[in-house]
Write an enzyme that holds these catalytic residues in place. Structure first.
Site, PDB file in Angstrom:
ATOM      1  N   ASN A 150     -12.130  -0.633  12.999  1.00  0.00           N
ATOM      2  CA  ASN A 150     -11.812  -0.744  11.847  1.00  0.00           C
ATOM      3  C   ASN A 150     -13.768  -1.259  11.180  1.00  0.00           C
ATOM      4  OD1 ASN A 150     -12.629  -0.425   8.592  1.00  0.00           O
ATOM      5  ND2 ASN A 150     -11.439   1.284   8.510  1.00  0.00           N
ATOM      6  N   ASN A 168      -4.106   0.132  -4.562  1.00  0.00           N
ATOM      7  CA  ASN A 168      -4.369  -0.891  -3.972  1.00  0.00           C
ATOM      8  C   ASN A 168      -6.552  -1.293  -4.086  1.00  0.00           C
ATOM      9  OD1 ASN A 168      -6.513  -1.878  -0.887  1.00  0.00           O
ATOM     10  ND2 ASN A 168      -5.007   0.157  -1.243  1.00  0.00           N
ATOM     11  N   GLY A 204       0.552   6.708  -0.101  1.00  0.00           N
ATOM     12  CA  GLY A 204       2.229   6.701  -0.094  1.00  0.00           C
ATOM     13  C   GLY A 204       1.829   8.151  -0.631  1.00  0.00           C
ATOM     14  N   CYS A 207     -14.239   3.612   1.604  1.00  0.00           N
ATOM     15  CA  CYS A 207     -13.559   2.742   1.053  1.00  0.00           C
ATOM     16  C   CYS A 207     -13.480   2.833  -0.585  1.00  0.00           C
ATOM     17  CB  CYS A 207     -13.642   1.293   1.040  1.00  0.00           C
ATOM     18  SG  CYS A 207     -12.342  -0.076   0.842  1.00  0.00           S
ATOM     19  N   GLY A 214      -1.782   9.656   4.791  1.00  0.00           N
ATOM     20  CA  GLY A 214      -1.293   9.859   3.856  1.00  0.00           C
ATOM     21  C   GLY A 214      -0.376   9.878   3.313  1.00  0.00           C
ATOM     22  N   GLY A 215       0.782   9.183   2.564  1.00  0.00           N
ATOM     23  CA  GLY A 215       2.058   9.212   2.330  1.00  0.00           C
ATOM     24  C   GLY A 215       3.186   9.633   3.727  1.00  0.00           C
ATOM     25  N   ILE A 262      -7.990  -4.258  -2.597  1.00  0.00           N
ATOM     26  CA  ILE A 262      -8.029  -5.723  -1.577  1.00  0.00           C
ATOM     27  C   ILE A 262      -9.946  -5.968  -1.793  1.00  0.00           C
ATOM     28  CG2 ILE A 262      -7.572  -6.470   0.720  1.00  0.00           C
ATOM     29  CD1 ILE A 262      -5.197  -5.939  -1.661  1.00  0.00           C
ATOM     30  N   SER A 297      -5.632   1.106   9.240  1.00  0.00           N
ATOM     31  CA  SER A 297      -5.638  -0.167   9.048  1.00  0.00           C
ATOM     32  C   SER A 297      -5.700  -0.419   7.745  1.00  0.00           C
ATOM     33  CB  SER A 297      -7.859   0.201   8.991  1.00  0.00           C
ATOM     34  OG  SER A 297      -8.449  -0.269   8.852  1.00  0.00           O
ATOM     35  N   LYS A 320     -13.920   7.777   9.439  1.00  0.00           N
ATOM     36  CA  LYS A 320     -12.922   7.839   7.593  1.00  0.00           C
ATOM     37  C   LYS A 320     -13.172   8.558   6.797  1.00  0.00           C
ATOM     38  CE  LYS A 320      -9.202   5.289   6.451  1.00  0.00           C
ATOM     39  NZ  LYS A 320      -8.562   4.458   6.239  1.00  0.00           N
TER      40      LYS A 320
END
Length: 304
Positions: free
Chosen positions: A98, A68, A216, A129, A242-243, A70, A20, A164
């Site tokens: 999500n 990020n 990443g 988040c 994750g990555g 966002i 997501s 999450k």
């Protein structure tokens, strides 16, 4: 080779799905390849009303990933149900919505809204988040609040709920156990780590929000460790993230304790990355002595 995985509400043809926030609603990527190739699609976050997101700049490249902030930019849940879900439903793939909010009431509203459509197979409950000033972080870092919002969403929704989890906590196992007790059908983990980058000429944070979520390859070892720890203590399925950039990464996640995976940041570097991983996965599994995804799950933790 059989790459299928069965999870609550999700019959995945393979364990690969875009994460997501890194795939929008799939429209742009559908111009590159058939989305039916994917195990599933995790849609961009939905809130009760439209959100414009945080001020810019809100993305920054790092040496092994990106930051990020966002701010959950989205058109609002009803617009998503009316316009984005029907377009995604044309593809033979599972759809995970999500959901996010700045209050328990908003989470409840968004979860109940998705009851309107049978095209959404499951919900991913975003309590983690780290870049939204109102809500989000408080739910994701407090076991009591995480449990409460999970209970409310489970009651409001007729779909399986995957919570999450945020890595920005002292004890990720405690959080996982709290939402499992609240009735979560599964977990998705991990969300981004909170980070910052300084703009040297101005001597100020590069991102307008000051901090952002680090994603990443830099966070993969953290994710692997947390999934391994959580798998020892909870029995519900885990969607790991994750990555991830390769089929080898996927296998590492599965062995650590995940049952499926989501690919995030790598989609920005290579729009075909999910398909590439799906194509490479059978050879990698065979190389390490496995004959299916279920075989990996059954044998993980067992050294032969």
């Amino acid at each position: 080779m059989n790459l299928s995985v069965k999870l609550p509400g999700l019959n995945l043809k393979n364990p690969i799905m875009p994460a997501s926030g890194c795939f929008g609603f799939g429209k742009e990527y559908s111009e590159y390849y058939d989305l039916s190739l994917l195990g599933g699609v995790m849609m961009k976050a939905a809130t009760q009303f439209e959100r414009l997101g945080n001020p810019t700049p809100r993305v920054a490249e790092t040496s092994a990933g990106m930051l990020n902030a966002i701010g959950l930019q989205n058109p609002g849940v009803q617009q998503i149900i009316d316009h984005e879900v029907p377009r995604l439903a044309k593809y033979d793939t599972s759809i995970i919505a999500n959901i996010a909010g700045s209050s328990i009431e908003e989470y409840e509203f968004v979860a109940a809204s998705f009851n309107q459509t049978t095209d959404v197979d499951a919900l991913e409950l975003n309590i983690s988040c780290p870049n939204v000033k109102e809500g989000g972080i408080q739910f994701g870092t407090d076991p009591f609040m995480a449990k409460k919002v999970t209970e409310v969403v489970k009651k409001a929704s007729n779909k399986p709920v995957y919570v999450k989890l945020s890595p920005n906590v002292h004890n990720i196992v405690e959080m996982a156990k709290a939402v499992e007790e609240a009735g979560a059908d599964g977990l998705s983990m991990i969300n981004t780590l909170t980070g910052m980058k300084i703009h040297l000429p101005s001597r100020k944070p590069l991102i307008a929000n000051k901090t952002g979520g680090l994603s990443g390859p830099a966070i993969k070892p953290v994710a692997i460790r947390m999934i391994y720890e959580v798998r020892q203590q909870v029995s519900i399925p885990i969607i790991g993230m994750g990555g991830i950039t390769s089929a080898e990464d996927v296998l590492e996640y599965l062995i650590a304790g995940a049952d499926a995976v989501a690919v995030g940041t790598a989609n920005f570097q290579n729009p075909f990355v999910c398909v590439d991983i799906i194509n490479e996965l059978p050879e990698v599994l065979e190389q390490y002595g496995f004959n299916s995804i279920e075989d990996v799950i059954e044998k993980r933790g067992i050294t032969v």
